[in-house]
Design a protein around this motif. Sequence first.
Motif, PDB file in Angstrom:
ATOM      1  N   ALA A  19      21.717  77.457  28.908  1.00  0.00           N
ATOM      2  CA  ALA A  19      20.953  77.259  30.266  1.00  0.00           C
ATOM      3  C   ALA A  19      19.628  77.546  30.097  1.00  0.00           C
ATOM      4  O   ALA A  19      18.848  77.044  30.913  1.00  0.00           O
ATOM      5  CB  ALA A  19      21.604  77.821  31.084  1.00  0.00           C
ATOM      6  N   VAL A  51      16.971  74.773  29.468  1.00  0.00           N
ATOM      7  CA  VAL A  51      16.605  73.716  30.495  1.00  0.00           C
ATOM      8  C   VAL A  51      15.376  73.830  31.168  1.00  0.00           C
ATOM      9  O   VAL A  51      15.009  74.971  31.721  1.00  0.00           O
ATOM     10  CB  VAL A  51      17.641  73.698  31.692  1.00  0.00           C
ATOM     11  CG1 VAL A  51      17.586  72.594  32.655  1.00  0.00           C
ATOM     12  CG2 VAL A  51      19.375  73.295  30.719  1.00  0.00           C
ATOM     13  N   VAL A 103      14.300  76.474  34.414  1.00  0.00           N
ATOM     14  CA  VAL A 103      15.037  77.731  34.730  1.00  0.00           C
ATOM     15  C   VAL A 103      14.263  78.965  34.158  1.00  0.00           C
ATOM     16  O   VAL A 103      13.722  79.147  32.924  1.00  0.00           O
ATOM     17  CB  VAL A 103      16.308  77.395  33.942  1.00  0.00           C
ATOM     18  CG1 VAL A 103      17.264  78.914  33.983  1.00  0.00           C
ATOM     19  CG2 VAL A 103      17.270  76.324  34.117  1.00  0.00           C
ATOM     20  N   ALA A 119      18.766  83.043  34.167  1.00  0.00           N
ATOM     21  CA  ALA A 119      20.361  82.317  34.398  1.00  0.00           C
ATOM     22  C   ALA A 119      21.312  83.642  34.152  1.00  0.00           C
ATOM     23  O   ALA A 119      21.207  84.606  33.190  1.00  0.00           O
ATOM     24  CB  ALA A 119      20.598  81.427  33.158  1.00  0.00           C
ATOM     25  N   ALA A 169      21.532  80.145  38.377  1.00  0.00           N
ATOM     26  CA  ALA A 169      20.050  80.096  37.815  1.00  0.00           C
ATOM     27  C   ALA A 169      19.091  80.071  38.823  1.00  0.00           C
ATOM     28  O   ALA A 169      19.127  79.542  40.057  1.00  0.00           O
ATOM     29  CB  ALA A 169      19.884  78.654  37.002  1.00  0.00           C
ATOM     30  N   LYS A 200      19.911  71.215  38.728  1.00  0.00           N
ATOM     31  CA  LYS A 200      21.385  71.329  38.555  1.00  0.00           C
ATOM     32  C   LYS A 200      22.116  70.442  37.823  1.00  0.00           C
ATOM     33  O   LYS A 200      23.217  70.625  36.925  1.00  0.00           O
ATOM     34  CB  LYS A 200      21.860  71.227  40.217  1.00  0.00           C
ATOM     35  CG  LYS A 200      23.221  71.476  40.232  1.00  0.00           C
ATOM     36  CD  LYS A 200      23.896  71.617  41.788  1.00  0.00           C
ATOM     37  CE  LYS A 200      25.271  72.002  41.759  1.00  0.00           C
ATOM     38  NZ  LYS A 200      25.770  71.922  43.270  1.00  0.00           N
ATOM     39  N   LEU A 212      21.738  71.117  34.107  1.00  0.00           N
ATOM     40  CA  LEU A 212      22.387  72.378  33.880  1.00  0.00           C
ATOM     41  C   LEU A 212      23.871  72.058  33.461  1.00  0.00           C
ATOM     42  O   LEU A 212      24.415  72.471  32.574  1.00  0.00           O
ATOM     43  CB  LEU A 212      22.264  73.352  34.816  1.00  0.00           C
ATOM     44  CG  LEU A 212      21.087  74.379  34.687  1.00  0.00           C
ATOM     45  CD1 LEU A 212      20.835  75.211  35.938  1.00  0.00           C
ATOM     46  CD2 LEU A 212      21.056  75.136  33.244  1.00  0.00           C
ATOM     47  N   VAL A 262      27.779  75.362  38.689  1.00  0.00           N
ATOM     48  CA  VAL A 262      26.523  75.695  38.660  1.00  0.00           C
ATOM     49  C   VAL A 262      25.832  75.728  40.086  1.00  0.00           C
ATOM     50  O   VAL A 262      26.189  74.867  40.848  1.00  0.00           O
ATOM     51  CB  VAL A 262      25.937  74.524  37.917  1.00  0.00           C
ATOM     52  CG1 VAL A 262      24.429  74.836  37.825  1.00  0.00           C
ATOM     53  CG2 VAL A 262      26.334  74.405  36.453  1.00  0.00           C
ATOM     54  N   VAL A 286      22.108  76.866  41.848  1.00  0.00           N
ATOM     55  CA  VAL A 286      20.587  76.938  41.439  1.00  0.00           C
ATOM     56  C   VAL A 286      20.049  77.409  42.823  1.00  0.00           C
ATOM     57  O   VAL A 286      20.319  77.128  43.787  1.00  0.00           O
ATOM     58  CB  VAL A 286      20.018  75.841  40.897  1.00  0.00           C
ATOM     59  CG1 VAL A 286      20.706  75.556  39.532  1.00  0.00           C
ATOM     60  CG2 VAL A 286      20.053  74.682  41.870  1.00  0.00           C
TER      61      VAL A 286
END
Length: 236
Positions: free
Chosen positions: A172, A175, A178, A181, A194, A205, A208, A229, A231
């Motif tokens: 993660a 990415v 980010v 996380a 995240a 998102k 992820l 997930v 965020v």
Amino acid sequence: MTPDPDPPTRGSAPSARPATVPLTKEPEEPREQPADPGPPAQDASPPGLTAGGRGTGHRSHRPWSARRLPAALVASLVLVAAGAALVDVVAVRAGRPAAAWRRHLADELATRPVDDVWMLTGAAVAAAAGVWLIVLALTPGLRHWLPLRSPAPGLRAALDRDGAADLIRDAAMRVPGVRKARVRVRRHRVKARADIRFREPRQVKDDLTAVLGDECDQLALARPPRIVVRVRRRTD
């Protein structure tokens, strides 16, 4: 000039004979050597070990716990109770009076009614202990381990949840956007939170979700979990 060609013809005949001996034996040895290791070389590479055959592996179950602590606790209680009763029975058979605790216990069990509070409490404790032992006997335990797919039915492997969470969190963090996380891995679900610094939350998102799905496939879990997930944008 006639004796000159005779020695070469005589010397060539003995030199040709030893040359034919290794030529007949050398081909026989390499023919027998690859015949024996041939079948193991084919069996050593099952389809489940290849990179493209991750989905063809056999599903393995969670390993069973040894239950050392419950087994030791139950064995100790049974040993103490049985040992005390046996010593008291032997003493009574030898002509000595019974122990005070056994006489008191016998009197209480004979005089107290069934609906007494202490009788109901003891029955509830005994029933709870019995249910606990039955659950321990019928469940594998080791809930902190996740079973993995194996290339053969006789092989079993498991991955620790914390190790799986670390691997997924590292994926993660790769990415773009980010900042931080947090990942929690359960038996059937992976929850990831995240904090993002830039990019649109919807795009982060989606990325992820895709990256974490690929990472879970790389882990080769026997039961692929559902990925959740969440965020949020952090401006500080």
